[in-house]
Design an enzyme around this catalytic site. Structure first.
Site, PDB file in Angstrom:
ATOM      1  N   ASP A  10       3.869  -4.656   6.593  1.00  0.00           N
ATOM      2  CA  ASP A  10       3.180  -5.660   5.666  1.00  0.00           C
ATOM      3  C   ASP A  10       3.699  -7.030   6.064  1.00  0.00           C
ATOM      4  OD1 ASP A  10       1.649  -6.679   3.829  1.00  0.00           O
ATOM      5  OD2 ASP A  10       2.715  -5.799   2.179  1.00  0.00           O
ATOM      6  N   ASP A 100      -3.473  -7.571   7.059  1.00  0.00           N
ATOM      7  CA  ASP A 100      -2.343  -7.842   7.208  1.00  0.00           C
ATOM      8  C   ASP A 100      -1.218  -6.642   7.082  1.00  0.00           C
ATOM      9  OD1 ASP A 100      -2.604  -7.818   4.395  1.00  0.00           O
ATOM     10  OD2 ASP A 100      -1.326  -9.776   4.113  1.00  0.00           O
ATOM     11  N   GLU A 101      -1.696  -5.586   7.128  1.00  0.00           N
ATOM     12  CA  GLU A 101      -0.717  -4.457   6.724  1.00  0.00           C
ATOM     13  C   GLU A 101      -1.329  -3.028   7.386  1.00  0.00           C
ATOM     14  OE1 GLU A 101      -0.252  -2.979   2.856  1.00  0.00           O
ATOM     15  OE2 GLU A 101      -1.981  -3.804   2.273  1.00  0.00           O
TER      16      GLU A 101
END
EC number: 2.7.7.7
Length: 394
Positions: A10, A100-101
């Site tokens: 993350d 983003d993860e």
């Protein structure tokens, strides 16, 4: 000790970290991405109480020295692509959750790459070296626990939860760490003197069901015992696309609310068309001034990515909640289109099919070439740009 093979990676304060990477003068300073509403905040700003989706004025009251920068979605998209290239260089088994993860399965790499903890550390080093961004990684046996571990390790940390100690780690955490525990559920649990995950695990399942209902009760009981059989799935496609906008405490005129709705629909349908996808279920999500929420949906006869079709349905759904909005006020509005597939877009309302579809395509082409602000609807002229926060996939 035995290590799990699931990694949850993350990126830390993603949008703000990209801004600090690209502008050295911002490093170490509180950074807010977005003006009217906070789209992202650096950890320096978060330390002062600034949070995502907070109104810009409130954020600057909490942190007056913050540097406010406009969002650069193209830069964030490219950074995400670069990071996911690192993920796929690490292991072919990558399940993206958002921009983003992602989850990564590294169980098949032991002989060539070593322990999962070593792979996770190398992943962090590669993202920092190749992309220039900080990232936190959790390592555990299940997806749920890996995600919890990465959250606990933030910012820019790594946490390995050994299989032998996973319940010891999990049960010491506050109940808010359980997926699905928001403000209302948290208050119910704490009113019953249930404050840790261990307290939840010590209950009989029927007790939790009686307190929270069957859906939440069974779900939280399983998580409290780290029962999460879901594998990491490669190439999983999202079931919906959506965006939301925090409009702050009112009063807000009907025109202002409609403008926010139109802007959200515009962005969602454009993303759908860019991905070559259509959907049939239109949903609006509202948060009122008293912090209660409402969700309304309507399923079309045929899937579509046509702006006007989705907007008309969203307006009808919004009109059905007009009484609640007038009585309680409105602080957030979200729009999503679900039941996505890859079929060609078709219209589900008696609209001008040819000109409507061609107009959408023409607008997309102009914006792709000259920028998202190069062509705007007349109602948007002279109005402050609304920042839409992407929603996670369902």
């Amino acid at each position: 000790m035995t290590e799990g093979t699931v990694l949850h990676a993350d990126l830390d304060a993603f949008y703000a970290s990209v801004e600090q990477r690209d502008d050295p003068s911002l490093r170490g300073r509180p950074v807010i991405v977005g003006g009217g509403v906070v789209l992202a905040a650096s950890y320096e700003a978060k330390a002062r109480g600034v949070r995502t989706a907070m109104g810009g004025r409130q954020a600057l009251r909490l942190c007056p020295e913050a540097v406010v920068v406009p969002p650069r979605m193209k830069a964030y998209t490219q950074a995400s692509r670069d990071v996911f290239d690192v993920f796929r260089d690490t292991t072919p088994v990558v399940e993206g959750l958002s921009i983003d993860e992602a989850f990564l399965e590294v169980g098949g790499l032991r002989r060539i790459r070593g322990l999962p903890s070593s792979i996770a550390q190398q992943l962090r080093d590669d993202v920092r070296t190749k992309v220039g961004l900080p990232i936190s990684v959790g390592v555990a046996r299940t997806k749920y626990l890996a995600k919890v571990a990465s959250a606990v390790s933030k910012p820019e940390g790594m946490l390995v939860v050994p299989v032998e100690k996973e319940l010891e780690f999990l049960h010491a955490l506050p109940v808010e760490r359980l997926w699905g525990v928001g403000k209302v559920t948290s208050q119910k649990l704490r009113d019953a003197r249930i404050v840790t995950v261990g307290d939840v695990a010590n209950l009989y399942e029927i007790e939790l069901v009686q307190l929270l209902g069957p859906g939440s009760g069974h779900h939280l009981y399983a998580l409290a015992h780290n029962r999460d059989p879901r594998p990491v799935v490669v190439g999983k496609r999202r079931g919906s696309m959506g965006a939301q906008h925090a409009i702050g405490r009112g009063p807000h005129s009907p025109d202002e609310i409609d403008l926010a709705l139109l802007t959200l629909v515009d962005r969602v349908t454009r993303r759908m068309r860019a991905a070559g996808r259509t959907g049939s279920t239109v949903t609006i999500r509202l948060r009122f001034g008293d912090f209660t929420r409402s969700t309304s949906s309507h399923t079309l006869a045929r899937p579509t990515a046509h702006n006007t079709t989705v907007l008309e349905v969203a307006r009808l759904l919004l009109a059905s909640r007009a009484g609640a909005i007038k009585e309680r006020g409105l602080t957030l509005i979200g729009v999503s289109v679900g039941s996505l597939d890859d079929n060609p877009a078709q219209l589900a309302l008696p609209l001008d099919v040819t000109s409507g579809a061609q107009l959408d395509e023409t607008i997309d082409a102009v914006r792709d070439k000259y920028g998202s602000k190069s062509l705007r609807r007349a109602v948007q002229l002279g109005k402050r740009e609304h920042l839409a926060v992407p929603q996670l996939p369902d």
